[in-house]
Design an enzyme around this catalytic site. Structure first.
Site, mmCIF file in Angstrom:
data_model
loop_
_atom_site.group_PDB
_atom_site.id
_atom_site.type_symbol
_atom_site.label_atom_id
_atom_site.label_comp_id
_atom_site.label_asym_id
_atom_site.label_seq_id
_atom_site.Cartn_x
_atom_site.Cartn_y
_atom_site.Cartn_z
ATOM 1 C CG HIS A 190 -2.146 -1.203 0.734
ATOM 2 N ND1 HIS A 190 -2.428 -2.059 1.545
ATOM 3 C CD2 HIS A 190 -3.187 -0.936 0.044
ATOM 4 C CE1 HIS A 190 -3.297 -2.840 0.910
ATOM 5 N NE2 HIS A 190 -3.756 -2.240 0.119
ATOM 6 N NE ARG A 337 -10.902 -1.902 -0.834
ATOM 7 C CZ ARG A 337 -9.713 -2.116 -1.015
ATOM 8 N NH1 ARG A 337 -9.217 -2.980 -1.994
ATOM 9 N NH2 ARG A 337 -8.497 -1.410 -0.329
ATOM 10 C CD GLU A 436 -9.686 -8.062 -2.282
ATOM 11 O OE1 GLU A 436 -8.402 -7.396 -2.752
ATOM 12 O OE2 GLU A 436 -10.493 -7.810 -1.768
ATOM 13 C CG ASN A 459 -2.790 -4.926 -6.080
ATOM 14 O OD1 ASN A 459 -2.441 -5.100 -7.226
ATOM 15 N ND2 ASN A 459 -3.303 -3.627 -5.613
ATOM 16 C CG ASP A 460 -5.010 -8.613 -1.416
ATOM 17 O OD1 ASP A 460 -3.970 -8.942 -0.909
ATOM 18 O OD2 ASP A 460 -6.047 -7.883 -1.076
ATOM 19 C CB CYS A 507 -9.526 -2.047 -8.789
ATOM 20 S SG CYS A 507 -9.823 -3.225 -7.766
HETATM 21 C C1 PEP Z 1 -6.083 -5.781 -4.950
HETATM 22 O O1 PEP Z 1 -6.090 -6.657 -3.878
HETATM 23 O O2 PEP Z 1 -5.787 -5.773 -5.732
HETATM 24 C C2 PEP Z 1 -6.689 -4.386 -4.471
HETATM 25 C C3 PEP Z 1 -7.046 -3.482 -5.268
HETATM 26 O O3 PEP Z 1 -6.754 -4.001 -3.404
HETATM 27 P P1 PEP Z 1 -5.610 -3.561 -2.217
HETATM 28 O O4 PEP Z 1 -4.291 -3.364 -3.066
HETATM 29 O O5 PEP Z 1 -6.179 -2.385 -1.316
HETATM 30 O O6 PEP Z 1 -5.635 -4.682 -1.214
HETATM 31 MG MG MG Z 2 -7.120 -6.400 -2.027
#
Ligand code: PEP
Ligand code: MG
Length: 578
Positions: A190, A337, A436, A459-460, A507
């Protein structure tokens, strides 16, 4: 000159002094007896730690505002106190215990005395004593290597730390720092996402960084090649300084070309339209999203409103914030979200809950389904905001259909409440989920029956499908969106959305990488959400390729097994467009 390698997490170049940020609980204070002839050596250590602390405080005072300077100046005076320091010395030679024990004893005595007066001003001085001598203690305990967690970050410095929590990163936004170097972290941590949004160059995964740098050391942060150079040679400094300048010239030149691109649609050469939206963390980032040509917000990370606070934001505060985001986007669609708290984003309510595996634990929707009051408050605020624009909401970390059903039923309760209270809201507000967790991708067909849209959080999704912590540089080689398993999960999700006739978007950070977007278009994705600064680079890609080509390359990519081969294939195909 010492050079360390890392990974560029937010591009750019910075040259400046280091601010070393160490936020670990101090090691527990050892207690042991010493011989009379050892006392002199302990006193010398204390003297050296005092000197180092004075030097650091002096460094922190550069360019600070008056109020902060006054506090630091008072701390400098404390470190030279004509009563306290001699008391430490005489106690050391009398009690013959190690200097750390003596110092702690003396700090405790002095602060207890001040606090016992009941006077607010004197109690505050006790905090200053703890802060100033806490710095000395840290140097004693850590062999003079570390500096304690800062109250202020000096502007114009490059922050060096082991890692930063998102709440700490938030505090940096307006601090005027020129770069970030971290021992841990990766491109999708993050803090990296925030650094990119705020255009602060950042290099992460720099192993051994904190052993090498001291406060005030000169550093070159080359966040283009992912390198940091500590105490660089003079010629390297001037070379990088001129790169730093030409970088900012390039950026302003790019903003000229960008203006034309900003208003152009994201259409492929064979006429296929893509939608490019922005990821934001704070309501005041909407201006930038619009200026960069984003057609709405595809991900507003609402948990940032909850971070760095001692209590949870109430309904009114949340409603105002969500409404500001909608108004800031001037009628364009906004997807908010719901609270994705937990793991690296612990909020006030979760701090006492210690987990063995926080990434697999009580976070996001799991937390909300238990803390229904917190969830309901947010849902009410969101529903109220829905009366002011094109708002959609989505639930993070949905693992299976029953979870989604439960979240939807709490939302329905909130709707009924508002209806009873005659508070306006949009009954037809679209409600989606983030895909995710691999289980959600595998069962995307089931989830698509109840969700209005799916948004893929790569990302997750990469983290959980490859079983690799997205912030751990040691295993970063596995954290790659081009792993066939990840691509298959993405492809299954896109197909499930298509069959159910609902929108699918992405996203995760993958959606902001032009090379990946080429492949994703070929897999059938049409909606992308990314950091505002990446909207134009992605649009440039979309406008120069054909969908036919993207489809062909995606088919070939799905047949490959190594991420490296897939990346190479895409890059080679894209070369034909240059
Ligand atoms: C993700 O997991 O891709 C996402 C957009 O959420 P975050 O990066 O906040 O976990
Ligand atoms: Mg995420």
């Amino acid at each position: 000159m010492r050079k360390l390698e890392g990974l560029s997490a937010s591009p750019g170049i910075a040259v400046g002094p280091v601010f070393r940020y160490v936020d670990e609980p101090a090691a527990s204070i050892p207690r042991y007896d010493i011989d009379a002839d050892e006392a002199g050596r302990h006193w010398d250590r204390f003297d050296a730690a005092l000197e180092k602390s004075r030097r650091e405080i002096g460094f922190l005072m550069d360019g600070r505002n008056k109020e902060q300077n006054d506090i630091l100046e008072a701390q400098l005076l404390m470190l030279a106190d004509p009563e306290f320091i001699p008391q430490v010395r005489s106690e050391l030679f009398k009690a013959l215990v190690n200097i750390e024990t003596v110092l702690q004893r003396k700090i405790d005595e002095a602060t207890a005395l001040l606090r016992s007066t009941g006077d607010a001003y004197l109690s505050e001085r006790a905090v200053d004593i703890e802060d100033a001598f806490g710095r000395v203690m840290t140097h004693l305990l850590r062999g003079g290597k570390a500096s304690p967690a800062p109250r202020f970050v000096p502007p114009g410095t490059i922050l060096a730390a082991a890692n930063l929590r998102p709440s700490e990163a938030l505090a940096l936004r307006d601090s005027g720092i020129i770069g970030i170097a971290l021992e841990e972290g990766g491109a999708t941590s993050h803090v990296a996402i925030l650094a990119r949004a705020w255009k602060i160059p950042a290099v992460m995964g720099v192993r051994g960084l904190l052993d090498l740098v001291c406060d005030g050391d000169e550093m070159v942060l080359d966040a283009v090649d992912g390198v940091v150079i500590v105490e660089p040679a003079a010629d390297a400094v001037s070379r990088y300084k001129s790169m730093e300048k030409s970088e900012s010239r390039l950026k302003s030149a790019a903003s000229g070309t960008r203006a034309a691109l900003t208003t152009a649609p994201a259409v492929t050469t064979d006429g296929e339209r893509m939608t490019l939206r922005a990821n934001i963390a704070l309501s005041d980032e909407t201006d930038e999203a619009r200026l960069e040509g984003a057609e709405g917000v595809g991900l507003y990370r609402s948990e940032f409103l909850f971070l760095g606070r001692d209590s949870l934001p109430d309904e009114e505060l949340q409603y105002e914030e969500y409404r500001r985001v909608l108004e800031g986007m001037q009628g364009a669609p906004v997807t908010i979200r719901t609270l994705d708290a937990g793991a690296d984003k612990m909020i006030a309510d979760q701090r006492d809950y210690v987990e063995k595996n926080p990434l697999l634990g009580w976070r996001a929707i799991r937390y909300c389904l238990e803390r229904r009051d917190v969830f309901r408050t947010q849902l009410r605020a969101l529903l109220r905001a829905s009366a002011h624009g094109d708002l959609k909401i989505m639930f993070p970390m949905i693992a299976n259909l029953p979870e989604l059903e439960e979240a939807l039923s709490i939302l329905e309760d909130a709707r009924e409440e508002l209806q009873r209270e005659k508070i306006p809201f949009n009954r037809d507000m679209k409600v989606g989920i983030m895909v995710e967790i691999p289980s959600a991708a595998v069962c995307a067909d089931q989830l698509a029956q109840r969700a209005d849209f799916l948004s893929i959080g790569t990302n997750d999704l990469i983290q959980y499908s490859m079983a690799v912590d997205r912030e751990n540089p040691k295993v970063a080689y596995l954290y790659d969106c081009f792993n066939p398993a990840v691509l298959r999960l993405i492809s299954m999700t896109i197909d499930a959305g298509k069959s159910a006739g609902i929108d699918v978007s992405m996203c995760g950070e993958m959606a902001g990488d032009p090379v990946s977007v080429f492949l994703l278009m070929g897999l059938g994705l049409r909606n992308f959400s990314m950091s505002p600064a990446l909207v134009n680079p992605v649009k440039e890609l979309v406008r120069k390729v054909s969908l036919r080509d993207a489809r062909e390359v995606a088919q070939s990519a799905l047949g490959l097994s190594a991420p490296r081969e897939i990346r190479k294939l895409l890059q080679e195909r894209l070369k034909a467009y240059e």
